[in-house]
Design a protein around this motif. Sequence first.
Motif, PDB file in Angstrom:
ATOM      1  N   VAL A 143      -1.644  36.701  31.996  1.00 62.46           N
ATOM      2  CA  VAL A 143      -0.581  37.381  31.262  1.00 62.46           C
ATOM      3  C   VAL A 143      -0.380  38.753  31.885  1.00 62.46           C
ATOM      4  CG1 VAL A 143       0.112  38.309  29.014  1.00 62.46           C
ATOM      5  CG2 VAL A 143      -1.215  36.201  29.123  1.00 62.46           C
ATOM      6  N   SER A 144       0.875  39.135  32.082  1.00 58.62           N
ATOM      7  CA  SER A 144       1.152  40.454  32.664  1.00 58.62           C
ATOM      8  C   SER A 144       0.785  41.552  31.663  1.00 58.62           C
ATOM      9  CB  SER A 144       2.628  40.578  33.042  1.00 58.62           C
ATOM     10  OG  SER A 144       3.424  40.712  31.874  1.00 58.62           O
ATOM     11  N   GLU A 145       0.491  42.730  32.188  1.00 59.94           N
ATOM     12  CA  GLU A 145       0.146  43.859  31.328  1.00 59.94           C
ATOM     13  C   GLU A 145       1.328  44.241  30.435  1.00 59.94           C
ATOM     14  OE1 GLU A 145      -2.725  45.355  30.541  1.00 59.94           O
ATOM     15  OE2 GLU A 145      -3.577  43.759  31.757  1.00 59.94           O
ATOM     16  N   LYS A 146       2.541  44.127  30.968  1.00 62.78           N
ATOM     17  CA  LYS A 146       3.752  44.441  30.200  1.00 62.78           C
ATOM     18  C   LYS A 146       3.864  43.509  28.988  1.00 62.78           C
ATOM     19  CE  LYS A 146       8.766  44.747  30.649  1.00 62.78           C
ATOM     20  NZ  LYS A 146       9.917  44.532  31.516  1.00 62.78           N
ATOM     21  N   ALA A 147       3.676  42.206  29.209  1.00 59.15           N
ATOM     22  CA  ALA A 147       3.753  41.232  28.116  1.00 59.15           C
ATOM     23  C   ALA A 147       2.631  41.463  27.109  1.00 59.15           C
ATOM     24  CB  ALA A 147       3.686  39.808  28.664  1.00 59.15           C
ATOM     25  N   ARG A 148       1.416  41.719  27.611  1.00 58.02           N
ATOM     26  CA  ARG A 148       0.279  41.963  26.720  1.00 58.02           C
ATOM     27  C   ARG A 148       0.548  43.178  25.834  1.00 58.02           C
ATOM     28  NH1 ARG A 148      -4.603  40.105  26.458  1.00 58.02           N
ATOM     29  NH2 ARG A 148      -4.530  39.149  28.510  1.00 58.02           N
ATOM     30  N   ALA A 149       1.074  44.249  26.429  1.00 53.17           N
ATOM     31  CA  ALA A 149       1.362  45.467  25.666  1.00 53.17           C
ATOM     32  C   ALA A 149       2.424  45.205  24.599  1.00 53.17           C
ATOM     33  CB  ALA A 149       1.812  46.581  26.604  1.00 53.17           C
ATOM     34  N   ALA A 150       3.461  44.444  24.941  1.00 55.65           N
ATOM     35  CA  ALA A 150       4.530  44.133  23.981  1.00 55.65           C
ATOM     36  C   ALA A 150       3.995  43.320  22.810  1.00 55.65           C
ATOM     37  CB  ALA A 150       5.665  43.386  24.685  1.00 55.65           C
ATOM     38  N   VAL A 151       3.177  42.317  23.111  1.00 54.41           N
ATOM     39  CA  VAL A 151       2.622  41.462  22.049  1.00 54.41           C
ATOM     40  C   VAL A 151       1.658  42.265  21.184  1.00 54.41           C
ATOM     41  CG1 VAL A 151       1.136  39.464  21.581  1.00 54.41           C
ATOM     42  CG2 VAL A 151       2.965  39.304  23.294  1.00 54.41           C
ATOM     43  N   GLU A 152       0.785  43.037  21.783  1.00 52.62           N
ATOM     44  CA  GLU A 152      -0.173  43.826  21.012  1.00 52.62           C
ATOM     45  C   GLU A 152       0.528  44.842  20.115  1.00 52.62           C
ATOM     46  OE1 GLU A 152      -2.992  45.230  23.925  1.00 52.62           O
ATOM     47  OE2 GLU A 152      -4.045  43.293  23.941  1.00 52.62           O
ATOM     48  N   LYS A 153       1.646  45.390  20.582  1.00 53.83           N
ATOM     49  CA  LYS A 153       2.430  46.323  19.763  1.00 53.83           C
ATOM     50  C   LYS A 153       2.952  45.613  18.511  1.00 53.83           C
ATOM     51  CE  LYS A 153       6.428  49.374  19.883  1.00 53.83           C
ATOM     52  NZ  LYS A 153       7.569  49.851  20.668  1.00 53.83           N
ATOM     53  N   ARG A 203      -1.806  32.683  24.665  1.00 49.32           N
ATOM     54  CA  ARG A 203      -2.782  33.078  25.693  1.00 49.32           C
ATOM     55  C   ARG A 203      -3.410  34.434  25.369  1.00 49.32           C
ATOM     56  NH1 ARG A 203       1.081  30.726  28.840  1.00 49.32           N
ATOM     57  NH2 ARG A 203       1.971  32.687  29.554  1.00 49.32           N
ATOM     58  N   ILE A 204      -2.610  35.343  24.818  1.00 47.62           N
ATOM     59  CA  ILE A 204      -3.126  36.667  24.468  1.00 47.62           C
ATOM     60  C   ILE A 204      -4.071  36.561  23.264  1.00 47.62           C
ATOM     61  CG2 ILE A 204      -2.481  38.928  23.546  1.00 47.62           C
ATOM     62  CD1 ILE A 204       0.084  38.645  25.351  1.00 47.62           C
ATOM     63  N   LEU A 205      -3.659  35.815  22.249  1.00 41.75           N
ATOM     64  CA  LEU A 205      -4.489  35.677  21.044  1.00 41.75           C
ATOM     65  C   LEU A 205      -5.830  35.028  21.342  1.00 41.75           C
ATOM     66  CD1 LEU A 205      -1.864  34.577  18.377  1.00 41.75           C
ATOM     67  CD2 LEU A 205      -2.974  36.810  18.584  1.00 41.75           C
ATOM     68  N   HIS A 206      -5.841  34.095  22.296  1.00 40.80           N
ATOM     69  CA  HIS A 206      -7.074  33.380  22.621  1.00 40.80           C
ATOM     70  C   HIS A 206      -7.738  33.889  23.895  1.00 40.80           C
ATOM     71  CE1 HIS A 206      -4.881  30.602  19.911  1.00 40.80           C
ATOM     72  NE2 HIS A 206      -6.064  30.628  19.336  1.00 40.80           N
ATOM     73  N   ALA A 233       6.318  36.125  19.126  1.00 45.99           N
ATOM     74  CA  ALA A 233       6.928  35.962  20.451  1.00 45.99           C
ATOM     75  C   ALA A 233       8.363  36.486  20.463  1.00 45.99           C
ATOM     76  CB  ALA A 233       6.888  34.495  20.865  1.00 45.99           C
ATOM     77  N   ALA A 234       9.134  36.141  19.439  1.00 40.19           N
ATOM     78  CA  ALA A 234      10.533  36.591  19.374  1.00 40.19           C
ATOM     79  C   ALA A 234      10.614  38.111  19.312  1.00 40.19           C
ATOM     80  CB  ALA A 234      11.224  35.963  18.169  1.00 40.19           C
ATOM     81  N   GLN A 235       9.775  38.729  18.498  1.00 41.72           N
ATOM     82  CA  GLN A 235       9.793  40.188  18.369  1.00 41.72           C
ATOM     83  C   GLN A 235       9.336  40.885  19.644  1.00 41.72           C
ATOM     84  OE1 GLN A 235       8.019  41.814  14.769  1.00 41.72           O
ATOM     85  NE2 GLN A 235       8.419  39.885  13.714  1.00 41.72           N
ATOM     86  N   ALA A 236       8.412  40.251  20.367  1.00 41.06           N
ATOM     87  CA  ALA A 236       7.879  40.860  21.589  1.00 41.06           C
ATOM     88  C   ALA A 236       8.711  40.512  22.819  1.00 41.06           C
ATOM     89  CB  ALA A 236       6.431  40.422  21.801  1.00 41.06           C
ATOM     90  N   GLY A 237       9.618  39.546  22.685  1.00 46.85           N
ATOM     91  CA  GLY A 237      10.455  39.139  23.817  1.00 46.85           C
ATOM     92  C   GLY A 237       9.707  38.322  24.858  1.00 46.85           C
ATOM     93  N   VAL A 238       8.747  37.529  24.392  1.00 50.75           N
ATOM     94  CA  VAL A 238       7.962  36.672  25.285  1.00 50.75           C
ATOM     95  C   VAL A 238       7.948  35.262  24.716  1.00 50.75           C
ATOM     96  CG1 VAL A 238       6.509  38.595  26.087  1.00 50.75           C
ATOM     97  CG2 VAL A 238       5.758  37.197  24.145  1.00 50.75           C
ATOM     98  N   SER A 239       7.344  34.332  25.426  1.00 53.85           N
ATOM     99  CA  SER A 239       7.253  32.958  24.938  1.00 53.85           C
ATOM    100  C   SER A 239       6.075  32.800  23.973  1.00 53.85           C
ATOM    101  CB  SER A 239       7.069  31.988  26.112  1.00 53.85           C
ATOM    102  OG  SER A 239       5.765  32.131  26.649  1.00 53.85           O
ATOM    103  N   SER A 240       6.120  31.721  23.198  1.00 55.25           N
ATOM    104  CA  SER A 240       5.015  31.405  22.284  1.00 55.25           C
ATOM    105  C   SER A 240       3.719  31.166  23.058  1.00 55.25           C
ATOM    106  CB  SER A 240       5.330  30.158  21.457  1.00 55.25           C
ATOM    107  OG  SER A 240       6.439  30.381  20.633  1.00 55.25           O
TER     108      SER A 240
END
Length: 119
Positions: A31-41, A23-26, A11-18
Amino acid sequence: MKKRIRIKDIAAQAGVSSGTVDRILHNRGNVSEKARAAVEKVLNQVGYKPNIHLSGLSLKKTYEIVISTPHASHGEYWEAIHNGIQEAIDQHESIHIKTTYLTYDCTTSTPVRTSSRKS
């Protein structure tokens, strides 16, 4: 030994909340596409792989496996297969697995034995 990757680190590296990472992992949506893309990266960068053992325990989920093999007598090829399957089941008792084991007579295709076990 590899350092364990935690949700809060991702979360810290992607700039989103835990919660967003969870929510993305499960795959829970909302979840916004921007947040999903950041976390997946970040997940790709750190080589994240889910641990099914821990997931099974934390979700209190039971997996069900049905195994069907020919009946084996001592010394036959299928005896080694049966032993290997049983060893794998025993080694993974920490995750909730219900196994149904079906054996059948190769010459007649009739059931010989059925057993169930819940780890």
